[in-house]
Each structure stands twice: as structure tokens, then as C-alpha cells.
Design a protein around this motif. Structure first.
Motif, PDB file in Angstrom:
ATOM      1  N   VAL A 167     -24.784  10.791 -31.603  1.00  0.00           N
ATOM      2  CA  VAL A 167     -25.817  10.522 -30.687  1.00  0.00           C
ATOM      3  C   VAL A 167     -26.254   9.277 -30.728  1.00  0.00           C
ATOM      4  N   ALA A 168     -26.371   8.558 -32.222  1.00  0.00           N
ATOM      5  CA  ALA A 168     -26.978   7.238 -32.306  1.00  0.00           C
ATOM      6  C   ALA A 168     -25.731   6.121 -31.720  1.00  0.00           C
ATOM      7  N   LEU A 169     -24.358   6.475 -31.940  1.00  0.00           N
ATOM      8  CA  LEU A 169     -23.349   5.480 -31.376  1.00  0.00           C
ATOM      9  C   LEU A 169     -23.307   5.800 -29.888  1.00  0.00           C
ATOM     10  N   VAL A 170     -23.677   6.768 -29.394  1.00  0.00           N
ATOM     11  CA  VAL A 170     -23.720   6.814 -27.743  1.00  0.00           C
ATOM     12  C   VAL A 170     -24.523   5.957 -27.156  1.00  0.00           C
ATOM     13  N   ALA A 171     -25.766   5.909 -27.902  1.00  0.00           N
ATOM     14  CA  ALA A 171     -27.113   5.225 -27.437  1.00  0.00           C
ATOM     15  C   ALA A 171     -26.792   3.593 -27.646  1.00  0.00           C
ATOM     16  N   LEU A 172     -25.754   3.300 -28.549  1.00  0.00           N
ATOM     17  CA  LEU A 172     -25.690   1.906 -28.566  1.00  0.00           C
ATOM     18  C   LEU A 172     -24.151   1.415 -27.986  1.00  0.00           C
ATOM     19  N   ASP A 173     -23.553   2.459 -27.287  1.00  0.00           N
ATOM     20  CA  ASP A 173     -22.371   1.997 -26.489  1.00  0.00           C
ATOM     21  C   ASP A 173     -21.181   1.696 -27.166  1.00  0.00           C
ATOM     22  N   ALA A 174     -21.136   2.670 -28.287  1.00  0.00           N
ATOM     23  CA  ALA A 174     -20.077   2.133 -29.266  1.00  0.00           C
ATOM     24  C   ALA A 174     -18.576   2.416 -28.528  1.00  0.00           C
ATOM     25  N   LEU A 175     -17.584   1.631 -29.260  1.00  0.00           N
ATOM     26  CA  LEU A 175     -16.232   2.018 -28.791  1.00  0.00           C
ATOM     27  C   LEU A 175     -15.476   2.717 -29.948  1.00  0.00           C
ATOM     28  N   VAL A 176     -14.403   3.470 -29.483  1.00  0.00           N
ATOM     29  CA  VAL A 176     -13.715   4.334 -30.306  1.00  0.00           C
ATOM     30  C   VAL A 176     -12.125   3.685 -30.401  1.00  0.00           C
ATOM     31  N   HIS A 177     -11.523   3.238 -31.384  1.00  0.00           N
ATOM     32  CA  HIS A 177     -10.333   2.444 -31.371  1.00  0.00           C
ATOM     33  C   HIS A 177      -9.578   3.553 -31.933  1.00  0.00           C
ATOM     34  N   VAL A 178      -8.335   3.913 -31.438  1.00  0.00           N
ATOM     35  CA  VAL A 178      -7.104   4.612 -31.793  1.00  0.00           C
ATOM     36  C   VAL A 178      -5.864   4.403 -31.672  1.00  0.00           C
ATOM     37  N   THR A 179      -5.071   4.863 -32.422  1.00  0.00           N
ATOM     38  CA  THR A 179      -3.735   4.695 -32.280  1.00  0.00           C
ATOM     39  C   THR A 179      -2.839   5.645 -32.378  1.00  0.00           C
ATOM     40  N   GLY A 180      -1.682   5.864 -31.618  1.00  0.00           N
ATOM     41  CA  GLY A 180      -1.104   7.080 -31.383  1.00  0.00           C
ATOM     42  C   GLY A 180       0.487   6.784 -31.091  1.00  0.00           C
ATOM     43  N   PRO A 181       1.261   7.764 -30.995  1.00  0.00           N
ATOM     44  CA  PRO A 181       2.661   7.792 -30.584  1.00  0.00           C
ATOM     45  C   PRO A 181       3.042   6.527 -29.455  1.00  0.00           C
ATOM     46  N   ASN A 182       1.933   6.419 -28.486  1.00  0.00           N
ATOM     47  CA  ASN A 182       2.116   5.551 -27.334  1.00  0.00           C
ATOM     48  C   ASN A 182       1.528   4.425 -27.473  1.00  0.00           C
ATOM     49  N   GLY A 183       1.127   3.867 -28.625  1.00  0.00           N
ATOM     50  CA  GLY A 183       0.433   2.961 -29.000  1.00  0.00           C
ATOM     51  C   GLY A 183      -1.103   2.675 -29.388  1.00  0.00           C
ATOM     52  N   LYS A 184      -1.749   1.551 -28.979  1.00  0.00           N
ATOM     53  CA  LYS A 184      -3.215   1.773 -29.334  1.00  0.00           C
ATOM     54  C   LYS A 184      -4.175   1.635 -27.996  1.00  0.00           C
ATOM     55  N   ARG A 185      -5.258   2.066 -28.216  1.00  0.00           N
ATOM     56  CA  ARG A 185      -6.147   2.137 -27.034  1.00  0.00           C
ATOM     57  C   ARG A 185      -7.559   2.091 -27.446  1.00  0.00           C
ATOM     58  N   THR A 186      -8.711   1.918 -26.699  1.00  0.00           N
ATOM     59  CA  THR A 186     -10.000   1.943 -27.251  1.00  0.00           C
ATOM     60  C   THR A 186     -10.503   2.849 -26.057  1.00  0.00           C
ATOM     61  N   ILE A 187     -11.569   3.745 -26.424  1.00  0.00           N
ATOM     62  CA  ILE A 187     -12.309   4.514 -25.669  1.00  0.00           C
ATOM     63  C   ILE A 187     -13.819   4.375 -25.589  1.00  0.00           C
ATOM     64  N   PRO A 188     -14.390   3.961 -24.482  1.00  0.00           N
ATOM     65  CA  PRO A 188     -15.823   4.165 -24.647  1.00  0.00           C
ATOM     66  C   PRO A 188     -16.556   5.383 -25.336  1.00  0.00           C
ATOM     67  N   ILE A 189     -17.421   5.484 -25.924  1.00  0.00           N
ATOM     68  CA  ILE A 189     -17.841   6.674 -26.817  1.00  0.00           C
ATOM     69  C   ILE A 189     -18.343   7.668 -26.021  1.00  0.00           C
ATOM     70  N   ASP A 190     -18.756   7.398 -24.844  1.00  0.00           N
ATOM     71  CA  ASP A 190     -19.456   8.448 -24.072  1.00  0.00           C
ATOM     72  C   ASP A 190     -18.566   9.307 -23.306  1.00  0.00           C
ATOM     73  N   ASP A 191     -17.200   8.260 -23.051  1.00  0.00           N
ATOM     74  CA  ASP A 191     -16.067   9.038 -22.557  1.00  0.00           C
ATOM     75  C   ASP A 191     -15.188   9.734 -23.596  1.00  0.00           C
TER      76      ASP A 191
END
Length: 331
Positions: A167-191
Motif C-alpha cells: 500500500v505504501a509503495l503504491v502511494a509512492l509510485d514504486a517500480l518493480v524490476h523483474v527478470t525472466g526467460p525473456n529478459g528484464k522489464r520494469t512494471i509500475p507497481i499499480d499495474d
């Protein structure tokens, strides 16, 4: 008992490759949720890949004033980090309120975002649950739903998201960095958190084998003026009935900027954008707080036992805004 294979990953690439190779394998971090679900028979992976040795435990300030938190940083470490306490107090407060000291020492930040719902019907394999078994039904709709969601619900699921720090991270527009079999990407936390809609079993947009590697909190001037207010049945370790994460900047008595997110009442950490729109540029006074809170809850869809959450949520929003403005916009 069903046998489960166990492997310990020593690098990110091998961890991702091992889990990706089998759709029934899963990552294991702190395990504070996963082990419970295994014991209850709610999840039945064929194998677990332990990622605790991966180099993902950093808590570092970024050159622009933001913050990068490794996915394996423990909740207790983040809550106590001086940069977090001083510049992002809402995160530190949410972490402390989010779990007992023992759990905070074990639980990882990435795992916290991915924790499963605490709905008793989800965790009872004898009850129908669309999250656990799509198409089986939702026992909570007409069952004991006092703790369930009133926002973001569907006729498939009304379970609340349990995380406080999310909830706190959503309020602060955090970003979630992930890596997987198809490479890296960044997801806005609200998404990063999905509404149940017709597919409640899909809680995140992650593909199988994708791994959270870090959480980035942007440099927001108002983040220093933030707080987390949690209302629960008891003051000791308990999940929220309603919670509010608020960050606010004042120009005199006028609200120059405000970020507001709600927990305990929605199927995902809920960004209160209606309320923000009303508050932005308004005077910091109770009448405006009441109007903003009321407008945010207009779309609420309570069930038999959780109707009280509508008024409780409105009161909690107002109280949080009064607390932060009484501090002069300085939390």
C-alpha cells in the motif's frame, strides 16, 4: 505426502532457468507464506528453488534521490534502514505494522508483494475458491465476509490483498524490476497487482519463471511527509480492516501535492485517485477531507458482513489526512 524437489540457486540466471523449465516449480525466499500454503495443500509445486543466496539484498540510495531495494532484503532490515526511516517513513511504518518481529526477520520484500490472500476459503481446500480452482465458485460472496473487500471486487472474488508495505509503495509510485526467460522489464507497481475480474487466479502480470529482483522508489519530494495508519481488530500483529498510506505537501494551508493509497478494503492495494483529484489544490480542512473520502468510497460494493468498512474507510482517510496536516505536512 507428495514429494517435492529442492534446489539452491547460486545465480539469477540459473534460478530463472530452473523454474522456467517446469511449470510446476516455484521460487522459495523467506517462505513465510509458501510453507503455510504447502502444509495446507493449497499449493502443490513439484519443486522449490531456494533463491536466498542470490545477491538481491541491497538497500541503496540512488543518485537522483530515489531508493532501490533488493527483492531479498528482509522486511526488518528495510524498516530500520536510516534512508528509509528519514526519507520514506511511510514504508518503514507499514513494514513495522505489517508483521511480528519474527516474521519481519524472515520475510523478503519481493515475497511480501507476492504473498497470497488471507481469505479463509482460499486456504480451506474443501471450500470452493476461484483463486485456487478457477470456475469452482467463491464461498466468500455469501459466506463470512467481514474482512473482505469492498473495492475492486467481482462476482468471482472479493478477497483483500494482505500486504501493508505494498500500500505504501503504491502511494509512492514504486517500480518493480523483474527478470525472466525473456529478459528484464520494469512494471509500475499499480499495474503489478491485478483486479480479479473474471480471472482471479491471476494476481500479477508475471510470466512463469519471472523473478522480482528489486523495488525502486522514485525521488518524490513529498515522500518525507508521509505516514501509514492501520486500523485492525487488535493492536498486536493483525491484518488491516482499513489502512491508509498518505504523502502530502502543503503550500501554506493549500495542498500542493498528495498521494493516497488504501489497504484492507480492496482486492489490490488501492490508489485513491478520486480523493487525490479532489484534494489537489484544495485547502487542508476537514470538509475537504470528508468530501474526498466520501467520493473515493462511492463505488464500494459491500457484502452482508463488511458494510461497516465503508464508513470506517472514510473515517480513516479523514483521520490520516488530519494527522499529516497537523504535523504541518511533516511526518
Amino acid at each position: 505426502m507428495k514429494p517435492i524437489s529442492y534446489a539452491r540457486a547460486t545465480d539469477i540466471a540459473s534460478a530463472v532457468a530452473t523454474v522456467s523449465a517446469d511449470p510446476t516449480r516455484a521460487f522459495l525466499a523467506g517462505g513465510t507464506t509458501e510453507i503455510d500454503l504447502l502444509r495446507q495443500g493449497v499449493v502443490t509445486p513439484s519443486g522449490l528453488v531456494d533463491i536466498n543466496e542470490l545477491p538481491l539484498k541491497q538497500i541503496e540510495s540512488l543518485p537522483d534521490g530515489g531508493l532501490r531495494i533488493g527483492a531479498l532484503a528482509r522486511m526488518s532490515e528495510v524498516a530500520e534502514a536510516s534512508d528509509v526511516v528519514e526519507r520514506f517513513p511511510v514504508i518503514a511504518q507499514a513494514l513495522v505494522f505489517g508483521a511480528s518481529a519474527q516474521l519481519r526477520h524472515m520475510a523478503s520484500m519481493g515475497g511480501n508483494l507476492l504473498q497470497r490472500v488471507r481469505c479463509s476459503y482460499f486456504r480451506d481446500v474443501s471450500s470452493p475458491c476461484n483463486k485456487r480452482e478457477p470456475g469452482s465458485g467463491c464461498a466468500a460472496l455469501d459466506g463470512i465476509n467481514r474482512g473482505h473487500a469492498i473495492l475492486g471486487t467481482s462476482d468471482q472474488c472479493i478477497a483483500t490483498h494482505p500486504s501493508d508495505v505494498a500500500v505504501a509503495l503504491v502511494a509512492l509510485d514504486a517500480l518493480v524490476h523483474v527478470t525472466g526467460p525473456n529478459g528484464k522489464r520494469t512494471i509500475p507497481i499499480d499495474d503489478f497487482f491485478l483486479l480479479p475480474g473474471a480471472t482471479p487466479h491471476r494476481e500479477h502480470p508475471l510470466s512463469h519463471g519471472e523473478l522480482i529482483v528489486a523495488i525502486e522508489v522514485p525521488a518524490l519530494p513529498l515522500a518525507r511527509q508521509s505516514l501509514y495508519l492501520k486500523i485492525r481488530d487488535r493492536s498486536s500483529y493483525e491484518f488491516a480492516l482499513v489502512s491508509v498510506a498518505v504523502a502530502l505537501q502543503l503550500d501554506g494551508n493549500v495542498i500542493r501535492d498528495v498521494h493516497l493509497a488504501l489497504g484492507g478494503i480492496a482486492t489490490k492495494p488501492w490508489r485513491a485517485r478520486r480523493a487525490e483529484h479532489i484534494l489537489l489544490g484544495a485547502e487542508a480542512q476537514r470538509a475537504n477531507f470528508l468530501r474526498a473520502a466520501h467520493e473515493e468510497l462511492i463505488g464500494a460494493a459491500p457484502r452482508k458482513y463488511n458494510t461497516f468498512k465503508v464508513e470506517l474507510a472514510e473515517r480513516t482517510i479523514v483521520r490520516a489526512l488530519e494527522m499529516i496536516t497537523t504535523m504541518g505536512g511533516r511526518a
